[in-house]
Design an enzyme around this catalytic site. Structure first.
Site, PDB file in Angstrom:
ATOM      1  N   HIS A 244       0.520  -9.059  18.817  1.00  0.00           N
ATOM      2  CA  HIS A 244      -0.937  -8.979  18.682  1.00  0.00           C
ATOM      3  C   HIS A 244      -1.567 -10.024  19.582  1.00  0.00           C
ATOM      4  O   HIS A 244      -1.110 -11.162  19.623  1.00  0.00           O
ATOM      5  CB  HIS A 244      -1.340  -9.227  17.224  1.00  0.00           C
ATOM      6  CG  HIS A 244      -2.751  -8.836  16.921  1.00  0.00           C
ATOM      7  ND1 HIS A 244      -3.830  -9.514  17.442  1.00  0.00           N
ATOM      8  CD2 HIS A 244      -3.265  -7.830  16.174  1.00  0.00           C
ATOM      9  CE1 HIS A 244      -4.949  -8.940  17.002  1.00  0.00           C
ATOM     10  NE2 HIS A 244      -4.638  -7.917  16.239  1.00  0.00           N
TER      11      HIS A 244
ATOM     12  N   LEU B 149       0.812  -1.216   0.000  1.00  0.00           N
ATOM     13  CA  LEU B 149       0.000   0.000   0.000  1.00  0.00           C
ATOM     14  C   LEU B 149       0.843   1.262   0.000  1.00  0.00           C
ATOM     15  O   LEU B 149       0.590   2.199  -0.753  1.00  0.00           O
ATOM     16  CB  LEU B 149      -0.914   0.008   1.225  1.00  0.00           C
ATOM     17  CG  LEU B 149      -2.247  -0.700   1.042  1.00  0.00           C
ATOM     18  CD1 LEU B 149      -2.976  -0.767   2.378  1.00  0.00           C
ATOM     19  CD2 LEU B 149      -3.105   0.031   0.008  1.00  0.00           C
TER      20      LEU B 149
ATOM     21  N   ARG C 248     -12.644  -8.529  18.727  1.00  0.00           N
ATOM     22  CA  ARG C 248     -12.868  -7.927  20.044  1.00  0.00           C
ATOM     23  C   ARG C 248     -13.586  -6.597  19.893  1.00  0.00           C
ATOM     24  O   ARG C 248     -14.441  -6.257  20.690  1.00  0.00           O
ATOM     25  CB  ARG C 248     -11.548  -7.760  20.789  1.00  0.00           C
ATOM     26  CG  ARG C 248     -11.025  -9.066  21.373  1.00  0.00           C
ATOM     27  CD  ARG C 248      -9.615  -8.934  21.902  1.00  0.00           C
ATOM     28  NE  ARG C 248      -8.685  -8.652  20.816  1.00  0.00           N
ATOM     29  CZ  ARG C 248      -7.790  -7.667  20.838  1.00  0.00           C
ATOM     30  NH1 ARG C 248      -7.689  -6.875  21.885  1.00  0.00           N
ATOM     31  NH2 ARG C 248      -6.995  -7.482  19.805  1.00  0.00           N
TER      32      ARG C 248
END
Ligand SMILES: Cc1cc2nc3c(=O)[nH]c(=O)nc-3n(C[C@H](O)[C@H](O)[C@H](O)COP(=O)(O)OP(=O)(O)OC[C@H]3O[C@@H](n4cnc5c(N)ncnc54)[C@H](O)[C@@H]3O)c2cc1C
Ligand code: HEM
Ligand code: HEM
Ligand code: SF4
Ligand code: F3S
Ligand code: FES
Lengths: 619, 260, 220
Positions: free
Chosen positions: A257, A15, A273
Site C-alpha cells: 500500500h 467479516l 488520495r
C-alpha cells in the site's frame, strides 16, 4: 479434551467468516466461529476507506454499473483474476451493500446541491441531484472509472464488522474467541474440522464440523513492515498448506500500500488520495503527475507503490532516522473535511506521529498490505483438495483480485463472497451426514499434543522471536515491491535455512498453563516459514511482471507464458520447497487481456485463441 | 521495531503478574527496565520486554493503531489503550495493571470478549424491524447528517476503558451495564431503522443495572479513548427514560383509568 | 398469581425511574431551600435602620406559620431525599472496599465528587437533624437568640463544620444533577464546574461572615 460438534465450523470471525456463519444460520444450520480475538477486533475492523459497489448514486458515479465495476476489477488484477468470479462479484456487490444498510450501517449519504472536491490537488465543483438525496454515497478510489467506494467516514471496516457481529448475536451464532486453529482434521478426502488451542487455558480442543470454512484473513505479518494487525500470521493458509492436499493460489501476489506511515506502518487510507490528497517528495513537489499523467495519485496501488519506491531510489525521498520516505499532503482538503470524512486519519497522525494533518505533511512509504493469494477455491468457495473445506475473504484465493486488488474491493469481497459461499455451504450441508472418524480425530490431536510436548521439552537453542524477525527481513528486503532473480534466489535459500532452524526451537517459557505466548509463536512458526517459502519461490519462478509482482529482470507482462495462476503445494513436511503447479486463471474471457490504462504497457501477447482476440484492445 | 534513537531515560515498568491457570502462580508485581527510544509506545515497550526479557508475559495487541480495542489496561492507575500511549508522556516509572471488572486471563490480559458479547445480547444490539430485506429494492434514504450522528456513536471500539473507569462497575462488576452499553442503546434510539419504542428501550436500560444505576461519575466520559460523547448520551438516556415514565405515573394515578 | 403476571406483562417495572426522579426533585427542592435559608440567615449582616433584617423576615415567616409548618416539611423532604439517595450508597463491605480502591487508584475528579457527596450526606443527616430540632423547638427565631447560641462556642464549632459540608453537598449536588440528567453538556462541563466551585466558596464565605456577625452581634 473438549470436543465440539457443529454443522459449519468457521475458522475466523472477521467479516468473511461471520457473513458465512450468518448465511448458515439463516439456512437453519448451527455454526461455531473460532477467532483468536473477540470477533469485533478482527482485522476487518481496521479497514478505513470503504467498499466498492456500483450503486451510481452520486453524480461522480453516474452511469456506473456492474459492467464497469467488472472491467475495473479485471484491469486492476492485470488480467490475473477469474473473470467469472469477478462478474459474480460485481453483480452481487450492490445487493450486499444494501443488505448491510438494512442491517444498520450508517453509510454516508448523498447530500444534494453544490459542493467542492479535490482531485490531484486541484479544486473542482460538483452538484448532487436532489432526487438522489439520502441515497448511499460513494468516494473516489484508485483504479476505478467512477466514484464507487461506499463508506462511513473512514471507519468503514469497523461499522461493517460491528453490524455483521450484531447479526451474529441476533441469530445466536456461537463464537469461541481466544481459540486458535492449529491443524485441519481430515482423512485425505474430507475435512472434518480442526484441532485448536484455547488461548485462555492453553488446552487443546477438537472442533468437528460437517463443513469447515477458513476465513482467517491475510498473512501480512510474515513481512517486517506491514499495515496488518499483529495476528495476521496466515494461520489459515498455513494449516491448509500443511495438509499437502490443498494448494495456495498465487502466493507471490502480495500488495504493497502506498501510504503506510513512517515508522509504524499504520495505514492511512487510500481515501486520503481519493478525496484529493497528493504525494510529494523531499522538495515538497508532486511526482505522480509526471509518472502517471492520466490517473496520477489514483493509479492502482501496485503502480503508485512502485513509482514511490522508484522516486525514493533516485534520491527524492525525505531522509529520516527510519530511512527515506515521502510526504502525503491532505492539508488543502481543509479542517472540516478532515474532521468528518478522515477523522481516523487525523487521530492516527495526532496520536502516532504527533502531527496535525490539517497543517502538516504526513510521512509515508509503501508497506505490505494485502495478500491476493490464499487457499485456492472454486467459485463456490470450495477449497481444492478436500471435500467439506471452504475458504472466503482475504484468506482465500477465490480469485477476484488476480495480481492486484483494487482498494475497496476486499471489504466488498468479504461480504459478497460470504453471502455466496454461505449459500453454497447451506446447499452442501442440506441432508449431509458426516462421519467423524474418531481415529482420525485422535491422530490429529495427538500430533499437535506431541508438537507441544516436543517444544516444551526441546533442547534446541533457536530463539522464536529472532527467527520470526529474520523471516520478516528476508521477505521485506528481497521479496518486496521490486523483485529480481538474485534477490529471490537468495530469499529462497535464506528461508530454507530458517525453515531448518525452526525445527530446533528452544523455549525459555515452558509453562503449559494458560496461553504461553512464546509457545503459541513457536507452534505457528514452521507454518509461517513454509508460507514465506511459497511466496518467495512462487515469485522466483514467475518470470514476468504482473500487477503487484514486479520483476526488474522481466518487466513485461507475459500473457503468452504466464497467463496462469500459481498453485503451491507443500506435499511433505520434510520437503525443502513447495511444489508449484499452474492453472488458467479463468474459463470465462469476457474481457480479453489488454492494457490497463495506467502503469507499464509492455505486454507479450497471448497466443491462445480461446482467451484472446489476436490483436489486444488498446485502451 | 525496536530501532530508533534512545532518549536518555531508563524506564522502570512495574507489571502485574498472575497466571490464574497455573496453581503455582500467585499475584505479584515484577519490575523490568528498558532504555527509552524515540516515539516509543507501550506496544513497542511490552513487546520488547516479552521478546528480550520475559517470554511468558501475557498482554493483548491486535491493530497496534488504536482502532481494535484489544490493548486497554491500567496505565499508572488509569485505563487507556497501551498501543497509543507514548512513553514520553509518562513518568520514568510506569505501573501496568490489568483492567478490573473483567475476568483476568493472565498478567495484563483480560477477557473483554465474553463481557461484550453478553452486553450486546443484553442490549439487543441490532436493528429491530418487522421489515424484510428485499434484494430488488433500493436502500431506504437517510439524511447524511443523521448518518454521521449514528456513526459518532458507532465508533465505540469495545475496549472496556469506560467500564474499568467506572466506580459503579467496580462496585457491582457482575451486574452494571456500563457506559458502552448505554452508548449502544443511544445509537439505536436515534436510528430510524430500529422500530423499538421508548418502553422497549426502557425494558432494557430502565433499571438499577442500567441507566438508573449510573452514578454520573463520568470516569467513562473522561477516559474513553475514542472520545465518544458519553456524558451527553447518558444524560439524554436518563432524561428520556426518566421523563417518559412520568406520563405513565400520571396515567396510573388518574382515577378510573386502567394501566395500559 | 395471575394478577401479578398481568401487571408485569403490561409494562416494565418503573420503580427505579421514579426513585431516580424523586431523588433529583427532592435534591433540587433542598438546594433551593438551602440557598434561600443561607440568604435569610445572612440577612443578619444587614441593618437597614429598623433592626436586623433577619428579624423582620423571621417574624414574617412565623406570623404566617411558614416556619412552623415549613420546618417539619423540610425535615420530611430531607429524610425522603436521604432514603432515595442512600439506595445508591455501598453498604456491603465488598462494595465499599471496591469503591475506595478504585477512587484512590483512579484519582479522578468526578469520582471524588461523588465520594464527597456520600460522605457529607451522613454528616449532614446527623448535624442537620440536631440543628433543626434545636431551632424549631425554640421558636421564635431572632437574631439575638441565634447570636447567643453561637457565642456559646460549641454551636460555633458545630456550624463551622456543618457549613462547608452543606455547601459542598449542595454545590456538587446541583452540578451532578446537571451532568446526570444531561442539562450540562460536554461542551460546558468544565466551565460550569468552575462556576459551581466559585459559588460554593462564595456561599461558604457568606456563611462565615454571618457566623462572625452572630459572634460579635450583642457585643457590638
Ligand atoms: C489497515 C487496513 C486497511 C484496509 N482498508 C480497506 C479498505 O478501505 N477497503 C477494503 O476493501 N479493504 C481494506 N482492507 C482489506 C480488508 O480489510 C481485509 O482484507 C478484510 O477485512 C479481511 O477480512 P477477513 O474476514 O477475510 O479477515 P479478518 O477480518 O482479518 O478476520 C480474520 C479472522 O480470523 C481469525 N483467525 C486468524 N487465525 C486464526 C486461527 N488460527 N484460528 C482461529 N481464528 C483465526 C481472526 O481472529 C479473525 O477473526 C484493509 C486492510 C488493512 C490491513
Ligand atoms: C438540606 C440538605 C440537603 C440538600 C440540599 C441535598 C441536596 C442534594 C442534591 C442536589 C443531590 C444530587 C441529587 C442527585 O444526584 O440526583 C444530593 C445527592 C445526595 N444526597 Fe443530598 N441533600 C441534602 C441532604 C442530604 C442528606 C441529609 C443526605 C443523607 C444522608 C443526603 C444524601 C445524599 C446522597 C447520598 C446523595 C448522592 C446521590 C447521588 O448523587 O447519586 N443528602 N443531595
Ligand atoms: C426549616 C428548618 C430550618 C430552620 C428554621 C433553620 C434556621 C436557622 C437559623 C435560625 C440559623 C441561625 C443560627 C442559629 O439560630 O443557630 C441557622 C443557621 C444554619 N443552618 Fe439552619 N435552619 C433550618 C434547616 C437547616 C438545615 C436542613 C440545614 C442543613 C442541613 C441547616 C444548616 C444551617 C447552617 C450550616 C447554619 C449556619 C449558617 C451560616 O453559617 O450562615 N439549616 N439555621
Ligand atoms: S465507549 Fe469508549 S471507552 Fe467505552 S468501550 Fe467504547 S470506546 Fe471504549
Ligand atoms: S463512570 Fe459509571 S457511573 Fe455512570 S457516568 Fe460513567 S457509567
Ligand atoms: S492494539 Fe488495537 S487498540 Fe491497541
Amino acid at each position: 479434551m473438549d470436543t465440539f460438534y457443529t454443522d459449519l465450523l468457521c475458522v475466523g470471525a472477521g467479516l468473511a467468516g461471520e457473513r458465512v456463519a450468518v448465511a448458515a444460520a439463516a439456512g437453519g444450520f448451527d455454526s461455531i466461529c473460532l477467532s483468536i480475538v473477540p470477533p469485533r477486533r478482527s482485522h476487518s475492523s481496521a479497514a478505513q476507506g470503504g467498499m466498492q459497489a456500483s450503486l451510481g448514486n452520486c453524480c461522480m458515479g453516474q452511469g456506473d454499473c456492474p459492467d464497469v465495476h467488472f472491467a475495473d476489477t479485471v484491469k486492476g488484477s492485470d488480467w490475473g483474476c477469474d473473470q467469472e468470479v469477478a462478474r459474480l462479484f460485481a453483480e452481487t456487490a450492490p445487493i450486499a451493500v444494501r443488505e448491510m444498510a438494512f442491517w444498520g450501517i450508517p453509510w454516508n449519504r448523498v447530500v444534494p446541491g453544490k459542493s467542492i472536491y479535490y482531485k490531484a490537488g486541484k479544486q473542482y465543483e460538483k452538484v448532487e441531484a436532489a432526487e438522489r438525496s439520502g441515497a448511499i454515497a460513494a468516494r473516489d478510489f484508485g483504479g476505478t472509472a467512477k466514484w464507487r467506494t461506499c463508506y462511513t467516514s473512514d471507519g468503514t471496516g469497523h461499522t461493517l464488522l460491528y453490524t455483521m457481529d450484531n447479526e451474529v448475536v441476533r441469530l445466536g451464532v456461537t463464537v469461541h474467541d481466544r481459540v486458535e486453529a492449529l491443524a485441519l482434521i481430515h482423512d485425505g478426502i474430507t475435512c472434518m474440522g480442526v484441532v485448536a488451542r484455547c488461548l485462555k487455558t492453553g488446552k487443546l480442543r477438537a472442533y468437528l464440523g460437517k463443513a469447515t470454512l477458513i476465513a482467517t484473513g491475510g498473512y501480512g505479518k510474515l513481512y517486517r513492515e506491514s499495515t496488518n494487525a499483529v495476528i495476521n500470521w496466515g494461520d489459515g493458509a498455513a494449516v491448509a498448506l500443511d495438509t499437502g492436499l490443498v494448494p495456495i493460489g498465487n502466493p507471490e501476489a502480495v500488495q504493497f500500500h502506498p501510504t503506510g506511515i513512517v515508522p509504524t506502518n499504520i495505514l492511512v487510507t487510500e481515501g486520503c488520495r481519493g478525496d484529493g490528497g497528493t504525494l510529494k517528495d523531499v522538495n515538497e513537489e508532486r511526482f505522480m503527475n509526471i509518472y502517471e499523467p492520466a490517473k496520477q495519485e489514483l493509479a492502482s496501488r501496485d503502480v503508485v507503490s512502485r513509482w514511490m519506491t522508484h522516486h525514493i531510489r533516485i534520491g527524492k525521498g525525505v531522509p529520516s532516522a527510519y530511512g527515506p520516505h515521502l510526504w502525503l499532503d491532505i492539508r488543502h482538503l481543509g479542517a472540516q473535511h478532515i474532521k468528518t470524512k478522515l477523522r481516523e486519519v487525523e487521530e492516527i497522525c495526532n496520536e502516532f506521529l504527533d502531527r496535525d494533518p490539517i497543517t502538516q505533511l504526513i510521512p509515508v512509504r509503501p508497506a505490505q498490505h494485502y495478500s491476493m493469494g490464499g487457499v485456492r477455491t472454486d467459485k463456490d468457495g470450495a477449497a481444492y483438495g478436500l471435500k467439506g473445506l471452504y475458504a472466503a475473504g482475504e484468506a482465500a484465493c477465490w480469485d477476484l483480485h488476480g495480481f492486484n486488488r483494487l482498494g475497496g474491493n476486499s471489504l466488498a469481497e468479504t461480504i459478497v463472497a460470504g453471502r455466496i459461499v454461505g449459500e453454497k455451504i447451506v446447499e452442501y450441508l442440506e441432508g449431509r451426514q458426516t462421519e467423524f472418524k474418531t481415529s482420525v480425530v485422535r491422530q490429529a490431536v495427538n500430533r499437535e499434543q506431541e508438537r507441544i510436548e516436543g517444544l516444551i521439552g526441546s533442547t534446541g537453542k533457536e530463539n522464536v522471536y529472532e527467527l520470526r524477525a529474520a523471516m520478516g527481513d528476508v521477505l521485506m528486503d528481497r521479496v518486496g515491491i521490486f523483485r529480481n532473480q538474485a534477490d529471490l534466489q537468495g530469499a529462497v535459500e535464506k528461508l530454507q535455512v530458517l525453515y531448518d532452524r525452526s525445527k530446533k526451537l528452544g523455549l525459555r517459557s515452558t509453562s503449559v498453563h494458560g496461553a504461553n505466548p512464546e509457545l503459541g509463536t513457536a507452534l505457528r512458526l514452521p507454518g509461517m516459514v513454509r508460507l514465506a517459502l511459497c511466496i518467495a519461490y512462487g515469485a522466483l519462478t514467475r518470470t514476468e511482471s504482473r500487477g503487484a509482482h514486479a520483476r526488474e529482470d522481466y518487466p513485461e507482462r507475459n500473457d503468452r507464458d504466464w497467463l496462469k495462476r500459481t498453485l503451491a503445494y507443500w506435499k511433505n513436511e520434510g520437503d525443502p520447497l513447495p511444489v508449484l503447479e499452474y492453472e488458467k486463471p479463468s474459463t470465462v474471457w469476457q474481457m480479453p487481456p489488454g492494457e490497463r490504462g495506467y502503469g507499464s504497457t509492455r505486454i507479450i501477447c497471448s497466443e491462445d485463441t480461446e482467451i484472446c482476440i489476436p490483436k489486444p484492445e488498446t485502451n | 521495531m525496536s530501532g530508533g534513537v534512545t532518549m536518555g531515560r531508563t524506564l522502570k515498568f512495574n507489571i502485574f503478574r498472575f497466571n490464574p491457570e497455573d496453581p503455582a502462580s500467585a499475584p505479584r508485581m515484577d519490575a523490568y527496565f528498558l532504555e527509552e527510544t524515540e516515539a516509543m509506545t507501550l506496544f513497542i515497550a511490552l513487546n520488547r520486554i516479552r521478546e528480550e526479557q520475559d517470554p511468558a508475559l501475557m498482554f493483548d495487541f491486535m491493530c497496534r493503531a488504536g482502532i481494535c480495542g484489544s490493548c486497554a489496561m491500567m496505565i499508572n492507575g488509569r485505563p487507556d489503550l497501551a498501543c497509543h500511549t507514548k512513553t514520553k508522556n509518562l513518568p520514568a516509572e510506569i505501573t501496568l495493571m490489568p483492567m478490573p471488572v473483567f475476568k483476568l486471563v493472565g498478567d495484563l490480559s483480560v477477557d473483554t470478549g465474553t463481557w461484550f458479547r453478553a452486553m450486546n445480547e443484553k442490549v439487543q444490539s441490532w436493528i429491530h424491524t418487522a421489515k424484510r430485506f428485499d434484494p430488488g429494492q433500493e436502500e431506504e434514504r437517510m439524511d447524511n447528517a443523521l448518518a454521521e450522528e449514528i456513526y459518532e456513536m458507532e465508533r465505540c471500539i469495545e475496549c472496556g476503558c469506560c467500564v474499568a473507569a467506572c466506580g459503579k462497575a467496580n462496585m457491582v462488576p457482575e451486574n452494571f451495564m456500563g457506559a458502552a452499553a448505554f452508548n449502544r442503546i443511544a445509537r439505536f434510539m436515534i436510528d430510524p431503522r430500529d422500530e423499538r419504542n421508548n418502553d422497549e428501550y426502557f425494558e432494557v436500560v430502565g433499571n438499577e443495572d442500567g441507566i438508573f444505576g449510573c452514578l454520573g461519575l463520568l470516569g467513562c466520559e473522561d477516559t474513553c479513548p475514542k472520545n465518544i460523547p458519553l456524558q451527553d448520551e447518558l444524560g439524554m438516556l436518563r432524561r428520556k427514560m426518566g421523563f417518559s415514565q412520568v406520563k405513565h405515573l400520571f396515567r396510573a394515578l388518574l382515577p378510573g383509568k386502567k394501566m395500559a | 398469581m395471575m394478577a401479578d403476571e398481568t401487571i408485569s406483562r403490561v409494562g416494565p417495572d418503573r420503580t427505579e425511574a421514579y426513585l431516580d426522579l424523586l431523588q433529583m426533585v427532592t435534591g433540587v427542592v433542598l438546594v433551593a431551600f438551602m440557598w434561600a435559608h443561607m440568604i435569610l440567615v445572612a440577612s443578619v449582616n444587614l441593618d437597614l435602620g429598623g433592626g436586623r433584617v433577619m428579624n423582620v423576615i423571621a417574624r414574617f415567616f412565623e406570623a404566617t406559620y411558614m416556619a412552623q409548618v415549613g420546618g417539619p416539611v423540610i425535615a420530611a423532604i430531607m429524610l425522603a431525599h436521604f432514603v432515595f439517595a442512600a439506595r445508591k450508597l455501598p453498604f456491603r463491605a465488598r462494595e465499599q472496599k471496591a469503591i475506595w480502591k478504585h477512587s484512590l487508584n483512579f484519582n479522578h475528579l468526578d469520582t471524588w465528587l461523588w465520594v464527597i457527596q456520600a460522605a457529607t450526606a451522613f454528616i449532614i443527616l446527623i448535624m442537620g437533624c440536631i440543628h433543626m430540632w434545636t431551632v424549631l423547638t425554640s421558636l421564635p427565631i431572632t437574631a439575638a437568640k441565634s447570636a447567643r447560641r453561637i457565642q456559646g462556642g460549641w454551636w460555633l464549632v458545630f456550624y463551622l463544620v456543618l457549613l462547608p459540608m452543606i455547601e459542598l453537598h449542595v454545590g456538587i449536588g446541583i452540578y451532578r444533577i446537571g451532568v446526570k440528567w444531561g442539562f450540562i453538556k460536554r461542551a460546558h462541563r468544565k466551565a460550569l464546574h468552575r462556576f459551581e466551585n466559585r459559588l460554593t466558596l462564595t456561599m461558604i464565605g457568606i456563611g462565615v461572615v454571618t457566623l462572625f456577625t452572630f459572634l460579635v452581634l450583642t457585643k457590638a
